[in-house]
Design a protein around this motif. Structure first.
Motif, PDB file in Angstrom:
ATOM      1  N   VAL A 133       0.845  -1.189   0.000  1.00 44.46           N
ATOM      2  CA  VAL A 133       0.000   0.000   0.000  1.00 44.46           C
ATOM      3  C   VAL A 133       0.884   1.243   0.000  1.00 44.46           C
ATOM      4  O   VAL A 133       2.047   1.191   0.394  1.00 44.46           O
ATOM      5  CB  VAL A 133      -0.938   0.039   1.223  1.00 44.46           C
ATOM      6  N   GLN A 145      -9.775   2.232  -4.368  1.00 40.22           N
ATOM      7  CA  GLN A 145      -8.361   2.098  -4.035  1.00 40.22           C
ATOM      8  C   GLN A 145      -7.885   3.220  -3.108  1.00 40.22           C
ATOM      9  O   GLN A 145      -6.764   3.172  -2.613  1.00 40.22           O
ATOM     10  CB  GLN A 145      -7.497   2.097  -5.309  1.00 40.22           C
ATOM     11  N   GLN A 182      -4.656   6.028   2.261  1.00 41.60           N
ATOM     12  CA  GLN A 182      -3.925   4.915   1.676  1.00 41.60           C
ATOM     13  C   GLN A 182      -4.396   4.670   0.252  1.00 41.60           C
ATOM     14  O   GLN A 182      -5.566   4.861  -0.077  1.00 41.60           O
ATOM     15  CB  GLN A 182      -4.126   3.632   2.487  1.00 41.60           C
ATOM     16  N   VAL A 241      -4.462   1.468  -2.186  1.00 43.51           N
ATOM     17  CA  VAL A 241      -4.310   0.019  -2.059  1.00 43.51           C
ATOM     18  C   VAL A 241      -4.544  -0.665  -3.398  1.00 43.51           C
ATOM     19  O   VAL A 241      -5.339  -0.189  -4.226  1.00 43.51           O
ATOM     20  CB  VAL A 241      -5.287  -0.547  -1.003  1.00 43.51           C
ATOM     21  N   ILE A 284       1.167  -5.199   3.215  1.00 49.11           N
ATOM     22  CA  ILE A 284      -0.217  -5.539   3.537  1.00 49.11           C
ATOM     23  C   ILE A 284      -0.220  -6.921   4.161  1.00 49.11           C
ATOM     24  O   ILE A 284       0.149  -7.906   3.512  1.00 49.11           O
ATOM     25  CB  ILE A 284      -1.111  -5.545   2.289  1.00 49.11           C
TER      26      ILE A 284
END
Length: 242
Positions: A21, A65, A92, A94, A138
């Motif tokens: 991330v 995301q 974040q 991701v 992650i």
């Protein structure tokens, strides 16, 4: 890491940077901070949804995301009450099942700098400055990334699901014990960290003893040189009989 491509920015040997991330922190201006302290308020929810949509568009990513983690109101001094309020937004980026992470930290930094330079209005205010852009692993994605390796069985800051703690044994010495009771076994690497004065795979070699033996031989680090003795002379011929 022995892979030809080295370690990616997620800390994965031979990785492509798509597994981790991206953590980003920005300072943004807002017209009002009313309601932003309460995560269940309409103002907070509106700010977050607008921010996430704008960032997804700017970074050319899917909306799911982008996730806002923390929204902090920047305190202001009394004499600056007339200035516009500002907030720190930590979010974040991701990877998803349908869209892997293809943006590097440098690429994200570049986009954020462009937003700052252009005083971009993101629906709820302007991006004033960038505080941080960094990658992190992650947990539970099946990939052992940087910061996830467990150092011991009691480590609570690692991700044992991605980086199982492999307890290995160390070489056994003359005492039939690991590291010959003269060192500490590194369970991760399976090697002995020898105490001072000892060396060898199982710490079974006393450096002091070896130096004493070498010193007696005439050299502290080299074996005593061999000396070739001359051959004994042949016996004299027998005396003639009278």
């Amino acid at each position: 890491c022995t892979h030809s491509s080295g370690v990616d920015n997620c800390g994965v040997c031979g990785g492509d940077g798509s597994s981790c991330v991206k953590n980003v922190s920005l300072v943004c201006s807002v017209a009002s901070t009313a309601g932003l302290e309460n995560q269940t308020s309409p103002q907070y929810e509106s700010f977050v949804s607008t921010f996430e949509l704008y960032m997804a568009t700017a970074l050319e990513l899917e909306t799911n995301q982008i996730t806002v983690l923390i929204l902090s109101i920047v305190s202001r001094h009394r004499r600056h009450l007339l200035q516009q309020a500002s907030v720190i937004v930590q979010f974040q980026i991701v990877p998803t099942n349908t869209s892997v992470m293809t943006l590097s930290d440098v690429a994200i930094q570049s986009v954020m700098e462009e937003l700052v330079a252009n005083s971009s209005f993101i629906g709820i205010g302007q991006v004033l400055r960038i505080s941080n852009v960094a990658s992190s692993g992650i947990c539970s994605n099946g990939i052992c990334e940087v910061g996830e390796q467990c150092s011991n069985a009691n480590d609570t800051l690692c991700c044992i699901e991605d980086c199982p703690l492999i307890m290995t044994t160390c070489p056994i010495g003359e005492s039939l014990k690991e590291c010959d009771l003269q060192g500490v076994c590194n369970r991760t690497s399976g090697t002995c960290n020898c105490f001072y004065g000892f060396e060898g795979d199982s710490c079974n070699v006393s450096i002091v003893r070896e130096m004493d033996i070498a010193a007696e031989a005439g050299s502290p680090f080299e074996p005593k040189p061999s000396v070739s003795l001359p051959a004994s002379p042949p016996p004299p011929p027998p005396l003639p009989s009278p």
